[in-house]
Design a protein around this motif. Structure first.
Motif, PDB file in Angstrom:
ATOM      1  N   SER A 241      37.188  13.579 -35.795  1.00 18.88           N
ATOM      2  CA  SER A 241      37.752  13.160 -37.082  1.00 18.88           C
ATOM      3  C   SER A 241      37.884  14.314 -38.063  1.00 18.88           C
ATOM      4  O   SER A 241      38.528  14.176 -39.099  1.00 18.88           O
ATOM      5  CB  SER A 241      36.896  12.049 -37.708  1.00 18.88           C
TER       6      SER A 241
ATOM      7  N   ILE B 254      43.413  10.407 -46.073  1.00 15.42           N
ATOM      8  CA  ILE B 254      43.077   9.655 -44.866  1.00 15.42           C
ATOM      9  C   ILE B 254      44.331   9.514 -44.001  1.00 15.42           C
ATOM     10  O   ILE B 254      45.448   9.653 -44.482  1.00 15.42           O
ATOM     11  CB  ILE B 254      42.515   8.255 -45.207  1.00 15.42           C
ATOM     12  N   PRO B 255      44.149   9.192 -42.700  1.00 14.50           N
ATOM     13  CA  PRO B 255      45.312   8.909 -41.853  1.00 14.50           C
ATOM     14  C   PRO B 255      46.000   7.630 -42.326  1.00 14.50           C
ATOM     15  O   PRO B 255      45.344   6.670 -42.741  1.00 14.50           O
ATOM     16  CB  PRO B 255      44.706   8.729 -40.455  1.00 14.50           C
TER      17      PRO B 255
ATOM     18  N   SER C 212      41.708  17.673 -38.184  1.00 13.41           N
ATOM     19  CA  SER C 212      42.758  17.997 -39.162  1.00 13.41           C
ATOM     20  C   SER C 212      42.175  18.831 -40.291  1.00 13.41           C
ATOM     21  O   SER C 212      42.814  19.769 -40.788  1.00 13.41           O
ATOM     22  CB  SER C 212      43.385  16.712 -39.718  1.00 13.41           C
TER      23      SER C 212
ATOM     24  N   VAL D 248      36.196   4.840 -42.275  1.00 14.63           N
ATOM     25  CA  VAL D 248      36.984   5.325 -43.411  1.00 14.63           C
ATOM     26  C   VAL D 248      36.414   4.863 -44.747  1.00 14.63           C
ATOM     27  O   VAL D 248      36.410   5.628 -45.727  1.00 14.63           O
ATOM     28  CB  VAL D 248      38.473   4.912 -43.264  1.00 14.63           C
TER      29      VAL D 248
ATOM     30  N   PRO E 213      44.177   8.158 -36.357  1.00 21.43           N
ATOM     31  CA  PRO E 213      43.160   7.395 -37.104  1.00 21.43           C
ATOM     32  C   PRO E 213      41.741   7.754 -36.696  1.00 21.43           C
ATOM     33  O   PRO E 213      41.496   8.289 -35.619  1.00 21.43           O
ATOM     34  CB  PRO E 213      43.488   5.947 -36.737  1.00 21.43           C
TER      35      PRO E 213
ATOM     36  N   THR F  86      39.692  13.508 -44.092  1.00 18.33           N
ATOM     37  CA  THR F  86      39.256  13.015 -42.788  1.00 18.33           C
ATOM     38  C   THR F  86      40.487  12.692 -41.958  1.00 18.33           C
ATOM     39  O   THR F  86      41.556  12.393 -42.496  1.00 18.33           O
ATOM     40  CB  THR F  86      38.356  11.764 -42.920  1.00 18.33           C
ATOM     41  N   GLY F  87      40.357  12.761 -40.650  1.00 24.86           N
ATOM     42  CA  GLY F  87      41.475  12.465 -39.756  1.00 24.86           C
ATOM     43  C   GLY F  87      41.532  13.442 -38.611  1.00 24.86           C
ATOM     44  O   GLY F  87      41.241  14.628 -38.787  1.00 24.86           O
TER      45      GLY F  87
ATOM     46  N   ILE G 228      48.828  13.207 -37.466  1.00 25.63           N
ATOM     47  CA  ILE G 228      47.484  12.740 -37.831  1.00 25.63           C
ATOM     48  C   ILE G 228      47.164  11.443 -37.082  1.00 25.63           C
ATOM     49  O   ILE G 228      48.017  10.553 -36.963  1.00 25.63           O
ATOM     50  CB  ILE G 228      47.380  12.504 -39.351  1.00 25.63           C
TER      51      ILE G 228
ATOM     52  N   ASN H 263      44.855   4.247 -41.039  1.00 21.87           N
ATOM     53  CA  ASN H 263      43.602   3.657 -41.514  1.00 21.87           C
ATOM     54  C   ASN H 263      43.760   2.836 -42.784  1.00 21.87           C
ATOM     55  O   ASN H 263      42.777   2.274 -43.281  1.00 21.87           O
ATOM     56  CB  ASN H 263      42.552   4.743 -41.751  1.00 21.87           C
TER      57      ASN H 263
END
Length: 791
Positions: A652, A716-717, A655, A692, A688, A677-678, A686, A720
């Motif tokens: 996670s 975030i992705p 990225s 999250v 998930p 995050t991702g 990207i 998500n």
């Protein structure tokens, strides 16, 4: 609102209390409270309808999703319409005493049979004494004995006459028959015999052998007479006893004439009584035997009935579910009692197990509990394969004493086993036990989530009503029920779904009811649901608080303001016991000329898990495709999770690591107010991640502690977004513009948010636009390559 920024409306799916048509859950009926398990329920119902061998059912699903609750409820419903199975009794085996005989009778008849035999024993003991204790019987017996004595005396008299011809008189005493010489009509003693002249003595000695032969012949005739007399008395007694026995036993034989085993048992009793008439006639001692002395046999004890399985109280087929998985509790046992230091047992001390009680119906077992005792699982398989139940006395194997045990006749087994467990157990058994698939041919899968539909929301409310009634909890008003719906979506980790983890939902309801009771309320309102959720976190957030304190004191160096090159805040989830919380971790990247590629410091120090190492290797693929089409990479890059000493796994942060590398190569600083995050693939898309909500709320805590300035946020992705279910405080901060959440699908979108500089796209000539991140990174890598050639 900036590009890729989410609205506060995207952060949580609220439930409108007005959706409900009730004021409190008390108004519901509790019917149809299971949701989201249509496929599992269909498989369960189908499995229960098949009576063929091997169609037992494995019910699979995570803990707390209502598998056991629904299974028991539905099986009870099915069982109530089924035929009540037979009772089972054990009776004495007169042919092979240590092998008791199993007898089946229609439900309720077992109790009657036991009662009939108990009455028979009482009555036969009393009437046998009366029959053989009256004056007529005594007189007749004396008369028969007198006839024998007359015949015996006639034989002795005849013997005496014959012996006198040889000079001897015969005399019978209790100790035997004696012969004595006779002279002048008188018997003489041994002393006088010795004084006789030799010729007379010789004559007596010669005649004595003749008399001895006569005595032997007479004694043999007397023995024959005595035997005939005893036989005559026994036959006479038997005939008298038979009248008494038949008067009591024939009605029982008539009552159970269709059951051959009972008829055979009663015939055995009749024969046994006739063999032991004397024991029925004697009075039993009022004082028990002295210790160490064995009790005299009491034949009537073998006429008792062991009502082994009594189904008289059932209204359908039995449904058994128990928590005691000890061998004897499952498969029955033979008990022993200590008499004067000796262990004693008999067939009446056979005790049934759960499988005996469930025979003809259903038994529900927890797979994890059953498998903790391998012998229980193996014995269950054996019973299902041979379709019969035996009672094996394992006590003998553990005892240092040699004991005479019993080998009861096995009972035919007709049962449906429902084994409840998770997927891991199922697949383990499937892989390691070839017999498992033969015995459990039906699998019913229970899901952890269900669609968040109006129908399922109503079923959830019905579950809450049923739970409150069962556990004596306060009802919930519609506002509280709406909060429960939102909580189940958070448990499901999906805004469009509801969790089916009924045990956790029940815990929330119980604790909320308790808080309401403490406040002396009669109904649970939304404030008590909120209080329950916050208190649950407060009780177990010790380590979360310590991490926050370390960041506050700058023991853990986390920047939430300013810009830095090659430095970024990655988000991680920590799980300690039963509590998970999100916290940022500083990730740094340095780049320089070389040919080592990307060096993962965590991997080099053996602190990187395989998934994290894979994520780092993916970065090399992305950099190669993006920047190494015209020249080979001459790059060394070092990645590090700063101040992380417990190891790292998962992709996670991949990225996040790529953003740090791009920042280092381009020398464009990253905004430290934004955490990321991702995971990323080699093409820069990207992917998930999990946790999250915990990650966002964890970073928000730190930003709030240092003062929200409207710059803070999390990337975030985009996948998500459906998992977002943030607490109301975070949602309100986003609504007020104090905190931001961005959802992205590519690395380019993320780097632009973090740096404020365009990522860059190739023009028609295949070159990146001047001044963009990729242009600067490309130029740096190109320079590395040229410098490496000069060397």
């Amino acid at each position: 609102m900036k590009k890729n920024e989410l609205s506060y409306k995207d952060l949580k799916k609220y439930c409108n209390p007005n959706t409900f048509k009730f004021d409190t859950t008390d108004e519901l009926d509790g019917i149809d409270s299971i949701y989201g398990q249509d496929r599992g329920i269909k498989a369960l119902e189908f499995g229960l309808s098949i009576d063929s061998k091997g169609y037992n059912i494995y019910i699979e699903g995570p803990s707390g999703v209502g598998k056991t609750m629904y299974t028991k409820k539905y099986v009870n419903k099915i069982a109530s319409k089924k035929k009540i199975p037979d009772d089972w009794c054990y009776v004495y085996n007169f042919d092979v005493p240590n092998e008791p005989i199993a007898v089946s009778l229609p439900a309720g008849k077992g109790k009657e049979f036991k009662k009939d035999m108990d009455s028979f024993i009482t009555d036969i003991k009393k009437d046998m004494k009366l029959t053989f204790g009256n004056d007529d019987f005594t007189k007749q017996k004396v008369l028969l004995q007198n006839k024998f004595e007359e015949k015996k005396n006639d034989l002795l008299e005849k013997l005496n006459k014959e012996s006198l011809k040889s000079g001897f008189q015969v005399k019978a005493t209790n100790n035997g028959v004696y012969m004595m010489p006779v002279i002048d009509g008188k018997t003489i003693e041994e002393e006088e015999f010795e004084k006789l002249d030799p010729e007379t003595k010789k004559t007596f000695e010669e005649n004595s052998s003749i008399v001895q032969d006569q005595i032997v012949e007479a004694i043999n005739q007397i023995k024959i007479l005595e035997k005939e007399n005893n036989q005559r008395i026994e036959e006479w007694q038997s005939n008298i006893a038979l009248i008494t026995i038949n008067a009591h036993i024939n009605p029982i034989k008539t009552k159970y004439k269709k059951i051959k085993k009972i008829i055979s048992f009663l015939e055995g009793i009749k024969t046994d009584i006739l063999k032991n008439i004397s024991l029925f006639i004697k009075d039993e001692p009022s004082v028990p035997n002295q210790p160490g002395r064995q009790d005299k046999p009491k034949p009537w004890l073998n006429y008792r009935v062991n009502l082994f399985v009594d189904n008289s109280s059932l209204t359908g087929a039995p449904v058994i579910m128990d928590s005691n998985y000890q061998y004897q509790n499952l498969f029955g046992k033979l008990e022993y009692e200590n008499q004067y230091g000796m262990l004693k047992t008999d067939y009446t001390m056979l005790q049934p197990g759960l499988l005996h009680k469930a025979n003809g119906g259903y038994i529900i077992l927890q797979a994890s509990d059953l498998l903790t005792n391998q012998i229980c699982y193996d014995t269950l398989k054996k019973a299902l394969l041979v379709k019969e139940l035996s009672i094996e006395n394992n006590m003998e194997q553990r005892s240092y004493m040699v004991m005479i045990s019993l080998k009861p006749e096995p009972i035919p087994l007709n049962i449906k086993v429902l084994l409840i467990g998770d997927a891991n157990i199922y697949h383990t058994l499937l892989a390691l036990d070839p017999e498992f698939k033969k015995l459990f041919k039906i699998k019913a899968e229970f899901e952890e989530t269900a669609p968040r539909t109006d129908s399922n929301i109503l079923k959830l409310a019905n579950f809450v009503h049923s739970y409150c009634e069962k556990e004596k909890m306060l009802p919930l008003d519609k506002g509280a029920m709406a909060k429960v719906v939102e909580y189940t979506s958070k448990l499901a980790d999906d805004k469009e779904k509801l969790s089916t983890r009924f045990n956790e939902i029940g815990e929330i309801v119980s604790e909320s009811s308790t808080w309401a009771k403490i406040a002396k309320k009669k109904v649970v309102t939304s404030e008590y649901i909120d209080k329950t959720l916050s208190e649950r976190i407060n009780r177990i957030k010790k380590y979360d608080s310590k991490y926050l304190e370390m960041i506050k004191e700058d023991t853990l160096l986390i920047n939430t303001s300013g810009f830095e090159v090659g430095v970024i805040n990655g988000l991680t989830v920590m799980t300690i016991g039963d509590y998970s919380f999100g916290k940022p971790s500083k990730i740094t990247a340095t780049t320089f000329m070389g040919k080592n590629g990307i060096v993962n410091i965590e991997r080099e120090t053996e602190m990187s898990g395989p998934t994290h190492s894979k994520g780092v290797l993916i970065l090399s693929g992305y950099l190669g495709e993006t920047f190494a089409q015209d020249f080979p990479l001459s790059l060394s890059a070092s990645l590090c999770f700063e101040q992380l000493y417990g190891g790292v796994d998962g992709d996670s942060a991949s990225s996040t690591e790529l953003y740090a590398i791009l920042s280092s190569l381009s020398e464009i600083p990253i905004n430290q107010s934004i955490a990321v995050t991702g995971s990323v693939n080699q093409k820069g898309f990207i992917q998930p991640i999990g946790g999250v909500n915990e990650k966002i709320e964890g970073f928000y805590q730190i930003c709030k502690m240092r003062g929200l300035n409207g710059e803070h946020g999390v990337i975030i992705p985009i996948q998500n977004v459906k998992n977002l279910h943030l607490n109301d405080e975070v949602v309100n901060s986003v609504k007020e513009g104090k905190f931001h959440i961005y959802a992205i699908s590519t690395i380019d979108e993320g780097i632009e948010i973090l740096t404020g500089v365009p990522a860059g796209k190739k023009n028609k000539d295949g070159k990146y636009t001047t001044g963009t991140i990729k242009y600067l990174a490309y130029e740096k890598l190109k320079q590395y390559n040229e410098n490496s050639k000069k060397k």
